[in-house]
Design a protein around this motif. Structure first.
Motif, PDB file in Angstrom:
ATOM      1  N   TYR A 147      38.289  38.869  33.484  1.00 38.04           N
ATOM      2  CA  TYR A 147      38.866  39.549  34.642  1.00 38.04           C
ATOM      3  C   TYR A 147      38.135  39.286  35.956  1.00 38.04           C
ATOM      4  CZ  TYR A 147      34.881  42.693  34.554  1.00 38.04           C
ATOM      5  OH  TYR A 147      33.611  43.188  34.610  1.00 38.04           O
ATOM      6  N   LYS A 148      36.963  38.636  35.916  1.00 37.89           N
ATOM      7  CA  LYS A 148      36.170  38.478  37.133  1.00 37.89           C
ATOM      8  C   LYS A 148      36.617  37.265  37.946  1.00 37.89           C
ATOM      9  CE  LYS A 148      31.901  40.805  35.786  1.00 37.89           C
ATOM     10  NZ  LYS A 148      30.424  40.689  35.685  1.00 37.89           N
ATOM     11  N   HIS A 149      36.979  37.517  39.193  1.00 39.30           N
ATOM     12  CA  HIS A 149      37.394  36.438  40.084  1.00 39.30           C
ATOM     13  C   HIS A 149      36.296  35.392  40.232  1.00 39.30           C
ATOM     14  CE1 HIS A 149      38.006  34.477  44.026  1.00 39.30           C
ATOM     15  NE2 HIS A 149      39.294  34.638  43.777  1.00 39.30           N
ATOM     16  N   SER A 150      35.049  35.850  40.331  1.00 37.67           N
ATOM     17  CA  SER A 150      33.937  34.931  40.561  1.00 37.67           C
ATOM     18  C   SER A 150      33.660  34.010  39.371  1.00 37.67           C
ATOM     19  CB  SER A 150      32.667  35.718  40.902  1.00 37.67           C
ATOM     20  OG  SER A 150      32.289  36.544  39.811  1.00 37.67           O
ATOM     21  N   LYS A 151      34.207  34.348  38.205  1.00 36.79           N
ATOM     22  CA  LYS A 151      33.962  33.533  37.018  1.00 36.79           C
ATOM     23  C   LYS A 151      35.194  32.777  36.544  1.00 36.79           C
ATOM     24  CE  LYS A 151      30.078  36.124  35.076  1.00 36.79           C
ATOM     25  NZ  LYS A 151      29.528  36.778  33.862  1.00 36.79           N
ATOM     26  N   SER A 152      36.229  32.747  37.366  1.00 36.92           N
ATOM     27  CA  SER A 152      37.480  32.125  36.922  1.00 36.92           C
ATOM     28  C   SER A 152      37.312  30.642  36.612  1.00 36.92           C
ATOM     29  CB  SER A 152      38.574  32.321  37.976  1.00 36.92           C
ATOM     30  OG  SER A 152      38.203  31.711  39.198  1.00 36.92           O
ATOM     31  N   ARG A 153      36.454  29.947  37.350  1.00 38.30           N
ATOM     32  CA  ARG A 153      36.218  28.523  37.071  1.00 38.30           C
ATOM     33  C   ARG A 153      35.546  28.347  35.700  1.00 38.30           C
ATOM     34  NH1 ARG A 153      36.015  24.280  40.726  1.00 38.30           N
ATOM     35  NH2 ARG A 153      35.954  25.787  42.435  1.00 38.30           N
ATOM     36  N   LYS A 154      34.668  29.301  35.351  1.00 35.98           N
ATOM     37  CA  LYS A 154      34.002  29.256  34.051  1.00 35.98           C
ATOM     38  C   LYS A 154      34.977  29.594  32.928  1.00 35.98           C
ATOM     39  CE  LYS A 154      30.118  31.277  31.498  1.00 35.98           C
ATOM     40  NZ  LYS A 154      28.984  32.235  31.548  1.00 35.98           N
ATOM     41  N   TYR A 155      35.863  30.555  33.191  1.00 36.33           N
ATOM     42  CA  TYR A 155      36.848  30.932  32.185  1.00 36.33           C
ATOM     43  C   TYR A 155      37.777  29.767  31.847  1.00 36.33           C
ATOM     44  CZ  TYR A 155      35.786  35.873  33.428  1.00 36.33           C
ATOM     45  OH  TYR A 155      35.184  37.083  33.662  1.00 36.33           O
ATOM     46  N   TRP A 156      38.264  29.107  32.891  1.00 35.21           N
ATOM     47  CA  TRP A 156      39.270  28.057  32.710  1.00 35.21           C
ATOM     48  C   TRP A 156      38.852  26.790  33.475  1.00 35.21           C
ATOM     49  CZ3 TRP A 156      40.920  32.981  34.715  1.00 35.21           C
ATOM     50  CH2 TRP A 156      41.379  33.861  33.728  1.00 35.21           C
ATOM     51  N   PRO A 157      37.812  26.100  32.988  1.00 33.17           N
ATOM     52  CA  PRO A 157      37.233  24.963  33.734  1.00 33.17           C
ATOM     53  C   PRO A 157      38.174  23.788  33.927  1.00 33.17           C
ATOM     54  CG  PRO A 157      36.355  25.063  31.500  1.00 33.17           C
ATOM     55  CD  PRO A 157      37.135  26.324  31.707  1.00 33.17           C
ATOM     56  N   ASN A 158      39.141  23.645  33.066  1.00 31.16           N
ATOM     57  CA  ASN A 158      40.020  22.468  33.140  1.00 31.16           C
ATOM     58  C   ASN A 158      41.346  22.751  33.836  1.00 31.16           C
ATOM     59  OD1 ASN A 158      38.142  20.883  31.662  1.00 31.16           O
ATOM     60  ND2 ASN A 158      38.896  21.793  29.743  1.00 31.16           N
ATOM     61  N   GLU A 159      41.477  23.954  34.377  1.00 27.84           N
ATOM     62  CA  GLU A 159      42.736  24.315  35.034  1.00 27.84           C
ATOM     63  C   GLU A 159      42.620  24.190  36.547  1.00 27.84           C
ATOM     64  OE1 GLU A 159      45.308  24.683  33.413  1.00 27.84           O
ATOM     65  OE2 GLU A 159      44.741  25.327  31.397  1.00 27.84           O
ATOM     66  N   SER A 160      43.752  24.055  37.185  1.00 24.25           N
ATOM     67  CA  SER A 160      43.786  23.970  38.642  1.00 24.25           C
ATOM     68  C   SER A 160      43.543  25.354  39.245  1.00 24.25           C
ATOM     69  CB  SER A 160      45.150  23.458  39.105  1.00 24.25           C
ATOM     70  OG  SER A 160      46.160  24.431  38.818  1.00 24.25           O
ATOM     71  N   PRO A 161      43.162  25.425  40.532  1.00 25.63           N
ATOM     72  CA  PRO A 161      42.988  26.733  41.171  1.00 25.63           C
ATOM     73  C   PRO A 161      44.231  27.614  41.062  1.00 25.63           C
ATOM     74  CG  PRO A 161      41.990  25.041  42.522  1.00 25.63           C
ATOM     75  CD  PRO A 161      42.721  24.326  41.414  1.00 25.63           C
ATOM     76  N   ALA A 162      45.406  27.007  41.178  1.00 25.04           N
ATOM     77  CA  ALA A 162      46.642  27.789  41.101  1.00 25.04           C
ATOM     78  C   ALA A 162      46.803  28.420  39.716  1.00 25.04           C
ATOM     79  CB  ALA A 162      47.844  26.905  41.425  1.00 25.04           C
ATOM     80  N   VAL A 163      46.492  27.666  38.684  1.00 23.97           N
ATOM     81  CA  VAL A 163      46.612  28.190  37.322  1.00 23.97           C
ATOM     82  C   VAL A 163      45.560  29.263  37.071  1.00 23.97           C
ATOM     83  CG1 VAL A 163      46.385  27.620  34.867  1.00 23.97           C
ATOM     84  CG2 VAL A 163      47.675  26.108  36.387  1.00 23.97           C
ATOM     85  N   ARG A 164      44.347  29.054  37.584  1.00 22.80           N
ATOM     86  CA  ARG A 164      43.309  30.063  37.413  1.00 22.80           C
ATOM     87  C   ARG A 164      43.705  31.366  38.098  1.00 22.80           C
ATOM     88  NH1 ARG A 164      39.574  25.483  37.936  1.00 22.80           N
ATOM     89  NH2 ARG A 164      39.246  25.901  40.165  1.00 22.80           N
ATOM     90  N   ARG A 165      44.289  31.264  39.283  1.00 26.63           N
ATOM     91  CA  ARG A 165      44.754  32.474  39.974  1.00 26.63           C
ATOM     92  C   ARG A 165      45.823  33.182  39.151  1.00 26.63           C
ATOM     93  NH1 ARG A 165      44.349  29.178  44.644  1.00 26.63           N
ATOM     94  NH2 ARG A 165      46.579  28.742  44.613  1.00 26.63           N
ATOM     95  N   GLN A 166      46.738  32.411  38.590  1.00 26.37           N
ATOM     96  CA  GLN A 166      47.797  33.004  37.781  1.00 26.37           C
ATOM     97  C   GLN A 166      47.218  33.665  36.536  1.00 26.37           C
ATOM     98  OE1 GLN A 166      50.912  33.429  38.521  1.00 26.37           O
ATOM     99  NE2 GLN A 166      51.436  34.386  36.558  1.00 26.37           N
ATOM    100  N   ASN A 167      46.247  33.024  35.918  1.00 24.31           N
ATOM    101  CA  ASN A 167      45.616  33.600  34.733  1.00 24.31           C
ATOM    102  C   ASN A 167      44.902  34.907  35.063  1.00 24.31           C
ATOM    103  OD1 ASN A 167      46.527  31.465  33.200  1.00 24.31           O
ATOM    104  ND2 ASN A 167      44.573  30.389  33.157  1.00 24.31           N
ATOM    105  N   LEU A 168      44.211  34.936  36.200  1.00 27.12           N
ATOM    106  CA  LEU A 168      43.548  36.166  36.635  1.00 27.12           C
ATOM    107  C   LEU A 168      44.564  37.275  36.861  1.00 27.12           C
ATOM    108  CD1 LEU A 168      40.759  35.196  39.193  1.00 27.12           C
ATOM    109  CD2 LEU A 168      40.465  36.440  37.064  1.00 27.12           C
ATOM    110  N   PHE A 169      45.641  36.917  37.543  1.00 26.55           N
ATOM    111  CA  PHE A 169      46.691  37.901  37.818  1.00 26.55           C
ATOM    112  C   PHE A 169      47.224  38.493  36.525  1.00 26.55           C
ATOM    113  CE2 PHE A 169      51.009  39.319  38.426  1.00 26.55           C
ATOM    114  CZ  PHE A 169      50.980  39.976  39.641  1.00 26.55           C
ATOM    115  N   GLU A 170      47.452  37.640  35.524  1.00 32.85           N
ATOM    116  CA  GLU A 170      47.993  38.118  34.259  1.00 32.85           C
ATOM    117  C   GLU A 170      46.977  38.999  33.524  1.00 32.85           C
ATOM    118  OE1 GLU A 170      51.042  38.003  33.236  1.00 32.85           O
ATOM    119  OE2 GLU A 170      51.563  36.940  35.085  1.00 32.85           O
TER     120      GLU A 170
END
Length: 201
Positions: A147-170
């Motif tokens: 759920y942490k915005h600051s760790k979204s790159r770590k959560y989903w390292p192979n995804e684009s910024p747009a996909v990471r934002r969508q994943n966070l939103f979900e």
């Protein structure tokens, strides 16, 4: 602050800071919340006023103890043993962290009639809580929710910024939906950001 008057849990108040919680409803909104030391008696007074009655339980997401905290406790080890594989181990507490803040909070609430409950609470009490395992169980999740915005790159390292934002939103939507099913009013109090949020992840 939540309450059950016989028809299920309802959210009465949520705030981003102690000052925000204690503020009267007709006060000017706080543009920028700043950290401050919690005052047990002032927080209880504000809560009792908003509730129109006496608070029963106070829950704090911080290590609390009747003895000085100098390292890992039995409870830390038990939680980490049960939830470590699900990425919800506890941090190791120390003399410095939580340190003086934990001690003074416990003493403050105890003086106000809310002693720390180390087993089954009876009457007004102070509880130590750790939300990550509770949320895992509530959501029937395999592991700690990302759920942490600051760790979204770590959560989903192979995804684009747009996909990471969508994943966070979900993830946020999932958390709010699960909480709202247990506590009426959470969705209204915690509106989700727009999916078109342009921040980087």
């Amino acid at each position: 602050m939540i309450v059950d008057c016989g028809s299920g849990w309802q959210l009465l108040k949520v705030a981003a800071s102690y000052a925000g919680f204690a503020a009267h409803k007709d006060a000017d909104p706080i543009v920028r919340h700043r950290g401050s030391l919690p005052d047990a008696s002032a927080l209880l007074a504000a809560a009792n006023e908003k509730l129109g009655g006496r608070i029963d339980l106070v829950a704090i997401d911080m290590p609390l103890s009747l003895a000085p905290i100098i390292g890992r406790r039995a409870s830390d080890n038990m939680i980490s043993c049960e939830y470590g594989a699900r990425h919800a181990s506890t941090h190791t507490p120390s003399v410095a962290r939580p340190g003086k803040l934990s001690h003074e909070l416990r003493i403050g609430f105890e003086a106000a009639g809310y002693p720390l409950a180390v087993s089954k609470p009876s009457g007004c009490a102070l509880l130590e809580v750790y939300p990550h395992p509770a949320l895992i169980e509530l959501a029937s999740a395999d592991r700690r929710l990302p759920y942490k915005h600051s760790k979204s790159r770590k959560y989903w390292p192979n995804e684009s910024p747009a996909v990471r934002r969508q994943n966070l939103f979900e993830t946020w939507r999932r958390i709010v939906t699960q909480l709202d099913a247990q506590i009426e009013g959470v969705k209204d109090a915690l509106p989700l950001p727009t999916r078109m949020y342009a921040g980087t992840c």
